[in-house]
Scaffold this motif. Structure first.
Motif, PDB file in Angstrom:
ATOM      1  N   ASN A   1      17.757  -9.038   9.544  1.00  0.00           N
ATOM      2  CA  ASN A   1      18.971  -9.379   8.814  1.00  0.00           C
ATOM      3  C   ASN A   1      18.639  -9.518   7.325  1.00  0.00           C
ATOM      4  O   ASN A   1      18.333 -10.604   6.843  1.00  0.00           O
ATOM      5  N   GLU A   2      18.713  -8.391   6.644  1.00  0.00           N
ATOM      6  CA  GLU A   2      18.267  -8.341   5.247  1.00  0.00           C
ATOM      7  C   GLU A   2      19.065  -9.283   4.329  1.00  0.00           C
ATOM      8  O   GLU A   2      18.467 -10.016   3.544  1.00  0.00           O
ATOM      9  N   PRO A   3      20.408  -9.285   4.419  1.00  0.00           N
ATOM     10  CA  PRO A   3      21.149 -10.208   3.532  1.00  0.00           C
ATOM     11  C   PRO A   3      20.788 -11.671   3.782  1.00  0.00           C
ATOM     12  O   PRO A   3      20.647 -12.452   2.835  1.00  0.00           O
ATOM     13  N   LEU A   4      20.620 -12.035   5.050  1.00  0.00           N
ATOM     14  CA  LEU A   4      20.247 -13.424   5.362  1.00  0.00           C
ATOM     15  C   LEU A   4      18.853 -13.716   4.817  1.00  0.00           C
ATOM     16  O   LEU A   4      18.611 -14.764   4.203  1.00  0.00           O
ATOM     17  N   ALA A   5      17.938 -12.755   5.010  1.00  0.00           N
ATOM     18  CA  ALA A   5      16.568 -12.929   4.505  1.00  0.00           C
ATOM     19  C   ALA A   5      16.599 -13.149   2.989  1.00  0.00           C
ATOM     20  O   ALA A   5      15.970 -14.071   2.466  1.00  0.00           O
ATOM     21  N   LYS A   6      17.389 -12.319   2.307  1.00  0.00           N
ATOM     22  CA  LYS A   6      17.470 -12.434   0.835  1.00  0.00           C
ATOM     23  C   LYS A   6      17.980 -13.805   0.426  1.00  0.00           C
ATOM     24  O   LYS A   6      17.478 -14.405  -0.533  1.00  0.00           O
ATOM     25  N   SER A   7      18.994 -14.307   1.158  1.00  0.00           N
ATOM     26  CA  SER A   7      19.568 -15.603   0.775  1.00  0.00           C
ATOM     27  C   SER A   7      18.539 -16.719   0.942  1.00  0.00           C
ATOM     28  O   SER A   7      18.672 -17.786   0.358  1.00  0.00           O
ATOM     29  N   LEU A   8      17.519 -16.457   1.748  1.00  0.00           N
ATOM     30  CA  LEU A   8      16.459 -17.457   1.946  1.00  0.00           C
ATOM     31  C   LEU A   8      15.220 -17.108   1.110  1.00  0.00           C
ATOM     32  O   LEU A   8      14.144 -17.679   1.309  1.00  0.00           O
ATOM     33  N   SER A   9      15.373 -16.129   0.209  1.00  0.00           N
ATOM     34  CA  SER A   9      14.266 -15.629  -0.628  1.00  0.00           C
ATOM     35  C   SER A   9      13.087 -15.143   0.214  1.00  0.00           C
ATOM     36  O   SER A   9      11.929 -15.294  -0.176  1.00  0.00           O
ATOM     37  N   ILE A  10      13.391 -14.564   1.372  1.00  0.00           N
ATOM     38  CA  ILE A  10      12.336 -13.909   2.172  1.00  0.00           C
ATOM     39  C   ILE A  10      12.391 -12.436   1.802  1.00  0.00           C
ATOM     40  O   ILE A  10      13.298 -11.708   2.205  1.00  0.00           O
ATOM     41  N   ASN A  11      11.432 -12.022   0.986  1.00  0.00           N
ATOM     42  CA  ASN A  11      11.559 -10.680   0.390  1.00  0.00           C
ATOM     43  C   ASN A  11      10.759  -9.621   1.138  1.00  0.00           C
ATOM     44  O   ASN A  11       9.940  -8.925   0.557  1.00  0.00           O
ATOM     45  N   TYR A  12      10.999  -9.536   2.431  1.00  0.00           N
ATOM     46  CA  TYR A  12      10.375  -8.478   3.214  1.00  0.00           C
ATOM     47  C   TYR A  12      11.451  -7.455   3.543  1.00  0.00           C
ATOM     48  O   TYR A  12      12.604  -7.816   3.725  1.00  0.00           O
ATOM     49  N   SER A  13      11.044  -6.194   3.646  1.00  0.00           N
ATOM     50  CA  SER A  13      12.035  -5.204   4.055  1.00  0.00           C
ATOM     51  C   SER A  13      11.635  -4.614   5.403  1.00  0.00           C
ATOM     52  O   SER A  13      10.444  -4.470   5.704  1.00  0.00           O
ATOM     53  N   SER A  14      12.654  -4.313   6.203  1.00  0.00           N
ATOM     54  CA  SER A  14      12.350  -3.810   7.540  1.00  0.00           C
ATOM     55  C   SER A  14      11.699  -2.427   7.457  1.00  0.00           C
ATOM     56  O   SER A  14      10.994  -2.015   8.365  1.00  0.00           O
ATOM     57  N   GLN A  15      11.938  -1.705   6.363  1.00  0.00           N
ATOM     58  CA  GLN A  15      11.341  -0.373   6.201  1.00  0.00           C
ATOM     59  C   GLN A  15       9.829  -0.481   5.988  1.00  0.00           C
ATOM     60  O   GLN A  15       9.048   0.127   6.694  1.00  0.00           O
ATOM     61  N   GLU A  16       9.467  -1.296   4.990  1.00  0.00           N
ATOM     62  CA  GLU A  16       8.055  -1.325   4.581  1.00  0.00           C
ATOM     63  C   GLU A  16       7.204  -2.304   5.383  1.00  0.00           C
ATOM     64  O   GLU A  16       6.004  -2.103   5.526  1.00  0.00           O
ATOM     65  N   ASP A  17       7.832  -3.374   5.815  1.00  0.00           N
ATOM     66  CA  ASP A  17       7.015  -4.456   6.391  1.00  0.00           C
ATOM     67  C   ASP A  17       7.277  -4.657   7.870  1.00  0.00           C
ATOM     68  O   ASP A  17       7.070  -5.748   8.389  1.00  0.00           O
ATOM     69  N   ASN A  18       7.766  -3.615   8.559  1.00  0.00           N
ATOM     70  CA  ASN A  18       8.224  -3.883   9.926  1.00  0.00           C
ATOM     71  C   ASN A  18       7.127  -4.398  10.847  1.00  0.00           C
ATOM     72  O   ASN A  18       7.386  -5.237  11.705  1.00  0.00           O
ATOM     73  N   GLU A  19       5.895  -3.945  10.634  1.00  0.00           N
ATOM     74  CA  GLU A  19       4.827  -4.414  11.534  1.00  0.00           C
ATOM     75  C   GLU A  19       4.505  -5.883  11.289  1.00  0.00           C
ATOM     76  O   GLU A  19       4.323  -6.660  12.224  1.00  0.00           O
ATOM     77  N   GLN A  20       4.468  -6.231  10.012  1.00  0.00           N
ATOM     78  CA  GLN A  20       4.201  -7.628   9.671  1.00  0.00           C
ATOM     79  C   GLN A  20       5.326  -8.533  10.197  1.00  0.00           C
ATOM     80  O   GLN A  20       5.078  -9.590  10.771  1.00  0.00           O
ATOM     81  N   LEU A  21       6.549  -8.077  10.003  1.00  0.00           N
ATOM     82  CA  LEU A  21       7.705  -8.878  10.472  1.00  0.00           C
ATOM     83  C   LEU A  21       7.685  -9.032  11.994  1.00  0.00           C
ATOM     84  O   LEU A  21       7.985 -10.102  12.523  1.00  0.00           O
ATOM     85  N   ALA A  22       7.289  -7.971  12.692  1.00  0.00           N
ATOM     86  CA  ALA A  22       7.205  -8.038  14.160  1.00  0.00           C
ATOM     87  C   ALA A  22       6.161  -9.074  14.580  1.00  0.00           C
ATOM     88  O   ALA A  22       6.361  -9.811  15.550  1.00  0.00           O
ATOM     89  N   GLN A  23       5.058  -9.135  13.848  1.00  0.00           N
ATOM     90  CA  GLN A  23       4.017 -10.128  14.155  1.00  0.00           C
ATOM     91  C   GLN A  23       4.539 -11.544  13.937  1.00  0.00           C
ATOM     92  O   GLN A  23       4.386 -12.421  14.779  1.00  0.00           O
ATOM     93  N   TYR A  24       5.193 -11.739  12.784  1.00  0.00           N
ATOM     94  CA  TYR A  24       5.702 -13.084  12.460  1.00  0.00           C
ATOM     95  C   TYR A  24       6.797 -13.524  13.415  1.00  0.00           C
ATOM     96  O   TYR A  24       6.815 -14.659  13.878  1.00  0.00           O
ATOM     97  N   PHE A  25       7.751 -12.631  13.666  1.00  0.00           N
ATOM     98  CA  PHE A  25       8.958 -13.075  14.380  1.00  0.00           C
ATOM     99  C   PHE A  25       8.903 -12.796  15.886  1.00  0.00           C
ATOM    100  O   PHE A  25       9.916 -12.853  16.576  1.00  0.00           O
ATOM    101  N   SER A  26       7.695 -12.538  16.375  1.00  0.00           N
ATOM    102  CA  SER A  26       7.441 -12.598  17.815  1.00  0.00           C
ATOM    103  C   SER A  26       6.675 -13.878  18.102  1.00  0.00           C
ATOM    104  O   SER A  26       6.552 -14.289  19.248  1.00  0.00           O
ATOM    105  N   GLY A  27       6.127 -14.481  17.044  1.00  0.00           N
ATOM    106  CA  GLY A  27       5.263 -15.654  17.226  1.00  0.00           C
ATOM    107  C   GLY A  27       3.799 -15.273  17.373  1.00  0.00           C
ATOM    108  O   GLY A  27       2.944 -16.145  17.544  1.00  0.00           O
ATOM    109  N   ASN A  28       3.488 -13.974  17.307  1.00  0.00           N
ATOM    110  CA  ASN A  28       2.080 -13.559  17.443  1.00  0.00           C
ATOM    111  C   ASN A  28       1.233 -14.024  16.268  1.00  0.00           C
ATOM    112  O   ASN A  28       0.054 -14.303  16.414  1.00  0.00           O
TER     113      ASN A  28
END
Ligand code: AMP
Ligand code: MG
Length: 504
Positions: free
Chosen positions: A32-59
């Motif tokens: 949810n890019e707009p929600l992420a931005k509102s929380l100043s989480i500046n990751y994009s699903s295009q570039e950082d999808n692997e990192q985001l998958a690690q973080y938001f799976s709890g791995n």
């Protein structure tokens, strides 16, 4: 991105510190890019999808997070269960936005905890996607709600009646403090923890009520806190009633004191208007039917009041005398705001004499004729124009004195009454209706059809295009887009056999 965990600092009795259980093959499905931005989480699903998958799976843990499972109790369908708690969720911590508001970041489906009982701590993909779709639609409809930041597929099967693909969903909320959180400590007669929880909740949700550093929590502050919590519930339930939302499981553990919609398990949208509408398979007595939701929020708030009494005054009668008028006021507010909202749906700005009958008579006709709730208001607004109003009213005055009421059908009679009411400002009425009545809601049959294709296509090639097309429309529910008409239809069978389930 850096988290802290303020709730963890409340102490051991509030939560269990426990790590998410790693998953086999995390794949980021929704971000949810707009929600992420509102929380100043500046990751994009295009570039950082692997990192985001690690973080938001709890791995992988996000910097600064201290995962915990929160303790809470709850009245479930009226019966008290002293020990619920996060059985498959981890509160990673909180993040503070630019306005200074802190937000909880919670994983759901991330493994077992002390509170899991018989559960597996996991979540199936379908319900995770459903929560994402429903909460985004609700947010866009203007309903106070928790939101989803991410959905990550786990690459593991979850066993319900059959194996299903698993997922972890990340929920963002101003807090996860529930009525049931207060009940947890009240049931244990743990007054110190109740005070700590109340002070924490004041700091998080109502900082204007805070007292000076070092000063003890006063009874008056607790009364003010309770009044503030009540004030948050009014717009919550009134907006559910505005858009036809049926929560489905308004247990006290699913009632957030923030007044945000939480727990999208068995929720559904009403089609044709009827106050008895229920879709949840486990709600056998229709406790949480569409038209009961105002009553139930009052019942839930009375349970919160029970917990707060000992903090208000040692003498229960004195405490009750302070709380009871607030509950009475709450009932009045809910009723007033409900009718005010309903007349807004009819393009009327301010409630005045006769309007309540106008609303109730319309709802009576809608129930009798099985008219679709959302479509009816869209149609009323669409057909509204000055010439038609003038025409009907002119005819009426020509017929004055002739008693032809019996010949007019109920609908025509109602329409004339409404036209009389708004005749002085038809274009203003039209504008107000456009703002109050959504063109499109996340209808059950569309949501289910999309979930069916999303789950199949996920297994094949992770294609969520149907889901994303739908989201693009329901995220702008007051605007007629090219695709809006694809999702406006009521189900041909009226969702007669549609049933929702709790087990996410
Ligand atoms: P809910 O129906 O989502 O409000 O959940 C009610 C309670 O059951 C909460 O304490 C949940 O944490 C717990 N729960 C629901 N599903 C699971 C699961 N799959 N594993 C462990 N606990 C669960
Ligand atoms: Mg729940």
């Amino acid at each position: 991105m850096k988290l802290s965990n303020q709730y963890h600092q409340l102490g051991k009795s509030f939560s269990q510190q426990t790590l998410p259980s790693p998953v086999a093959q995390p794949v980021l499905l929704l971000w949810n890019e707009p929600l992420a931005k509102s929380l100043s989480i500046n990751y994009s699903s295009q570039e950082d999808n692997e990192q985001l998958a690690q973080y938001f799976s709890g791995n992988q843990l996000i910097d600064g997070s201290t995962p915990i499972a929160q303790a809470y109790s709850g009245h479930q369908f009226g019966h008290f269960n002293p020990q619920l708690g996060d059985g498959r969720a981890h509160l990673l911590g909180d993040i503070t936005d630019k306005q200074g508001q802190s937000w909880d970041v919670q994983l759901k489906g991330s493994g077992t905890s002390f509170f899991s009982r018989q559960g597996d701590g996991r979540c199936a993909l379908g319900p995770a996607l459903r929560e994402y779709m429903m909460s985004e639609a609700m947010f866009a409809l203007g309903v106070p709600t928790t939101r989803c930041l991410a959905v990550v597929a786990t690459g593991e099967a979850v066993y319900r009646e059959r194996p299903l693909p698993g997922a972890v969903v990340t929920r963002i909320a101003t807090s996860h403090i529930r009525v049931g959180t207060f009940q947890y400590f009240a049931a244990r007669k743990d007054i110190e923890s109740l005070k700590k929880l109340t002070s924490f909740a004041i700091g998080r949700h109502f900082p204007q009520l805070k007292v000076a550093e070092g000063e003890a929590l006063s009874g008056e502050q607790v009364v003010n806190f309770f009044a503030a919590v009540l004030n948050k519930q009014v717009p919550l339930v009134v907006s559910w009633l505005r858009v036809g939302f049926i929560h489905g499981v308004m247990n006290t553990d699913n009632t957030a004191i923030s007044g945000e919609t939480i727990d999208y398990g068995p929720c559904a949208m009403m089609n044709h208007y009827h106050s008895d509408t229920v879709f949840s398979s486990i709600d056998r007595n229709s406790r949480y039917a569409f038209g009961n939701q105002s009553k139930i929020i009052q019942w839930n708030m009375a349970r919160l009041a029970d917990c707060l009494l000992p903090l208000i005054d040692e003498d229960e009668d004195i405490a009750l005398a302070k709380i009871t008028p607030l509950l009475q006021q709450f009932a009045n507010d809910l009723q007033y705001r409900y009718f005010e909202m309903m007349v807004n749906k009819l393009g009327i700005n301010e409630l005045s004499d006769g309007d309540i009958d106008l609303v109730n008579d319309l709802l009576g006709i809608m129930a009798e004729m099985k008219l679709d709730y959302t479509q009816s208001f869209v149609t009323l607004a669409g057909n509204l124009n000055q010439a038609e109003v003038d025409n009907v009213l002119a005819q009426q005055s020509a017929e004055d004195g002739v008693d032809d009421e019996a010949e007019q059908d109920k609908w025509q009679q109602w329409l004339s009454r409404w036209y009389v009411r708004i005749a002085t400002d038809v274009s203003g009425a039209k504008d107000l209706m456009a703002k109050t009545n959504p063109l499109v809601i996340p209808r059950n049959h569309h949501v289910e059809a999309i979930l069916a294709t999303s789950q199949t296509s996920y297994q094949e090639n992770a294609d969520l295009s149907d889901l994303n097309n739908f989201l693009a429309v329901v995220q702008q529910p007051y605007t007629q887009l090219d695709n809006t008409h694809n999702y406006q239809d009521a189900p041909s069978d009226g969702d007669e056999n549609y049933h929702t389930f709790c087990g996410t």
